[in-house]
Design an enzyme around this catalytic site. Structure first.
Site, PDB file in Angstrom:
ATOM      1  N   PRO A 106       0.788  -1.233   0.000  1.00 49.23           N
ATOM      2  CA  PRO A 106       0.000   0.000   0.000  1.00 49.23           C
ATOM      3  C   PRO A 106       0.821   1.285   0.000  1.00 49.23           C
ATOM      4  CG  PRO A 106      -0.100  -1.101   2.136  1.00 49.23           C
ATOM      5  CD  PRO A 106       0.530  -2.057   1.176  1.00 49.23           C
ATOM      6  N   ASN A 107       0.307   2.239  -0.723  1.00 47.74           N
ATOM      7  CA  ASN A 107       0.841   3.616  -0.810  1.00 47.74           C
ATOM      8  C   ASN A 107       2.121   3.738  -1.628  1.00 47.74           C
ATOM      9  OD1 ASN A 107      -1.235   4.813   0.876  1.00 47.74           O
ATOM     10  ND2 ASN A 107      -0.288   3.706   2.560  1.00 47.74           N
TER      11      ASN A 107
ATOM     12  N   ARG B  21       4.941  11.137  -2.248  1.00 49.91           N
ATOM     13  CA  ARG B  21       4.684  10.763  -0.856  1.00 49.91           C
ATOM     14  C   ARG B  21       5.935  10.966   0.003  1.00 49.91           C
ATOM     15  NH1 ARG B  21       4.795   4.546   1.186  1.00 49.91           N
ATOM     16  NH2 ARG B  21       4.041   4.966   3.281  1.00 49.91           N
TER      17      ARG B  21
ATOM     18  N   TYR C 131      11.144   8.891   1.391  1.00 51.20           N
ATOM     19  CA  TYR C 131      11.145   7.858   0.351  1.00 51.20           C
ATOM     20  C   TYR C 131      11.808   8.289  -0.959  1.00 51.20           C
ATOM     21  CZ  TYR C 131       7.855   5.675   3.566  1.00 51.20           C
ATOM     22  OH  TYR C 131       7.279   5.126   4.681  1.00 51.20           O
TER      23      TYR C 131
ATOM     24  N   ASN D  96       8.237  -5.627  -1.162  1.00 52.31           N
ATOM     25  CA  ASN D  96       8.116  -4.456  -0.296  1.00 52.31           C
ATOM     26  C   ASN D  96       6.662  -4.414   0.147  1.00 52.31           C
ATOM     27  OD1 ASN D  96       8.042  -2.101   1.100  1.00 52.31           O
ATOM     28  ND2 ASN D  96       8.995  -0.835  -0.495  1.00 52.31           N
TER      29      ASN D  96
ATOM     30  N   ALA E 176       3.319  -0.956   4.672  1.00 54.84           N
ATOM     31  CA  ALA E 176       2.786  -0.992   6.044  1.00 54.84           C
ATOM     32  C   ALA E 176       2.368  -2.397   6.482  1.00 54.84           C
ATOM     33  CB  ALA E 176       1.608  -0.029   6.161  1.00 54.84           C
TER      34      ALA E 176
ATOM     35  N   GLU F 217      12.813  -9.511   1.591  1.00 50.25           N
ATOM     36  CA  GLU F 217      12.076  -8.351   2.097  1.00 50.25           C
ATOM     37  C   GLU F 217      12.891  -7.096   1.783  1.00 50.25           C
ATOM     38  OE1 GLU F 217      11.514  -8.440   6.345  1.00 50.25           O
ATOM     39  OE2 GLU F 217      10.676  -6.415   6.384  1.00 50.25           O
TER      40      GLU F 217
ATOM     41  N   HIS G 290      12.886  -2.588   1.715  1.00 46.52           N
ATOM     42  CA  HIS G 290      12.288  -1.302   2.074  1.00 46.52           C
ATOM     43  C   HIS G 290      13.166  -0.183   1.542  1.00 46.52           C
ATOM     44  CE1 HIS G 290       9.508  -3.310   4.747  1.00 46.52           C
ATOM     45  NE2 HIS G 290      10.538  -4.029   5.172  1.00 46.52           N
TER      46      HIS G 290
ATOM     47  N   ARG H 186      13.568   4.225  12.269  1.00 46.00           N
ATOM     48  CA  ARG H 186      12.370   5.082  12.254  1.00 46.00           C
ATOM     49  C   ARG H 186      11.519   4.843  13.512  1.00 46.00           C
ATOM     50  NH1 ARG H 186       9.406   4.701   6.713  1.00 46.00           N
ATOM     51  NH2 ARG H 186       8.376   6.526   7.626  1.00 46.00           N
TER      52      ARG H 186
HETATM   53  C1  DQA Z   1       8.372   1.010   3.574  1.00 49.50           C
HETATM   54  C2  DQA Z   1       8.501   1.174   5.095  1.00 49.50           C
HETATM   55  C3  DQA Z   1       7.170   0.933   5.787  1.00 49.50           C
HETATM   56  O1  DQA Z   1       7.305   1.105   7.189  1.00 49.50           O
HETATM   57  C4  DQA Z   1       6.112   1.917   5.291  1.00 49.50           C
HETATM   58  O2  DQA Z   1       4.865   1.625   5.858  1.00 49.50           O
HETATM   59  C5  DQA Z   1       6.037   1.966   3.802  1.00 49.50           C
HETATM   60  C6  DQA Z   1       7.264   1.900   3.009  1.00 49.50           C
HETATM   61  C7  DQA Z   1       9.682   1.394   2.824  1.00 49.50           C
HETATM   62  O3  DQA Z   1       9.834   0.986   1.691  1.00 49.50           O
HETATM   63  O4  DQA Z   1      10.517   2.090   3.398  1.00 49.50           O
HETATM   64  O5  DQA Z   1       4.969   2.199   3.240  1.00 49.50           O
HETATM   65  O6  DQA Z   1       8.099  -0.342   3.285  1.00 49.50           O
END
Ligand code: DQA
Length: 146
Positions: A9-10, A17, A22, A73, A76, A97, A99, A106
């Site tokens: 998501p997002n 964003r 990011y 990725n 959240a 995994e 990010h 964080r």
């Molecule tokens: C994320 C880190 C997560 O905590 C966050 O909710 C994201 C992006 C990253 O790529 O840094 O949406 O996965």
């Protein structure tokens, strides 16, 4: 050699964003970068994004027998989804995994990844480059399995 990139998501909002966290690179830019590098290395990639937890779970389930490695990725859902963790464990497809941000540097709620324990390894904190490092790690796993 088939590698599945999944985005939660997002991540469709990358570029606009929280650019201070990011970066300014869009998800389409990242996809193009990964696709180019994968082609050079002779791999096929599938690159997907969804805001829906169940869709991510279904895509992970569907990777069995269709992909050699998943680069995930989960955004959240990393920190909340037992369903996604169970799907990764169930498929048995090696999963990396990734990010963009360093989740360990964080807010405390981001320090815990529910999927980390069932993944091959974790890459975090390299911005858009985390995706290229994820691709590199996927090649390593494929080589290792030969
Ligand atoms: C994320 C880190 C997560 O905590 C966050 O909710 C994201 C992006 C990253 O790529 O840094 O949406 O996965």
């Amino acid at each position: 050699m088939k590698i599945l990139f999944l985005n939660g998501p997002n991540l469709n909002l990358l570029g606009q964003r929280e650019p201070q966290v990011y970066g300014k690179t869009t998800l389409a830019d990242i996809e193009a970068m990964v696709r180019k590098q994968a082609t050079v290395r002779g791999a096929t990639i599938d690159f997907r994004q969804t805001n829906l937890e169940g869709e991510l779970v279904s895509w992970v389930q569907g990777a069995k027998g269709a992909f050699d490695v998943i680069v995930l990725n989960a955004a959240a859902y990393t920190h909340t989804s037992v369903a996604l963790r169970d799907a990764v464990a169930a498929t048995g497809v090696p999963t990396i995994e990734i990010h963009l941000s360093n989740i360990h540097a964080r807010e405390e709620f981001r320090h815990k990844s529910l999927i980390a324990g069932v993944c091959f390894g974790q890459i975090a904190g390299f911005g858009a480059k985390s995706y290229l490092l994820g691709l590199e790690a996927a090649f390593n796993i494929i080589e290792f399995k030969k």
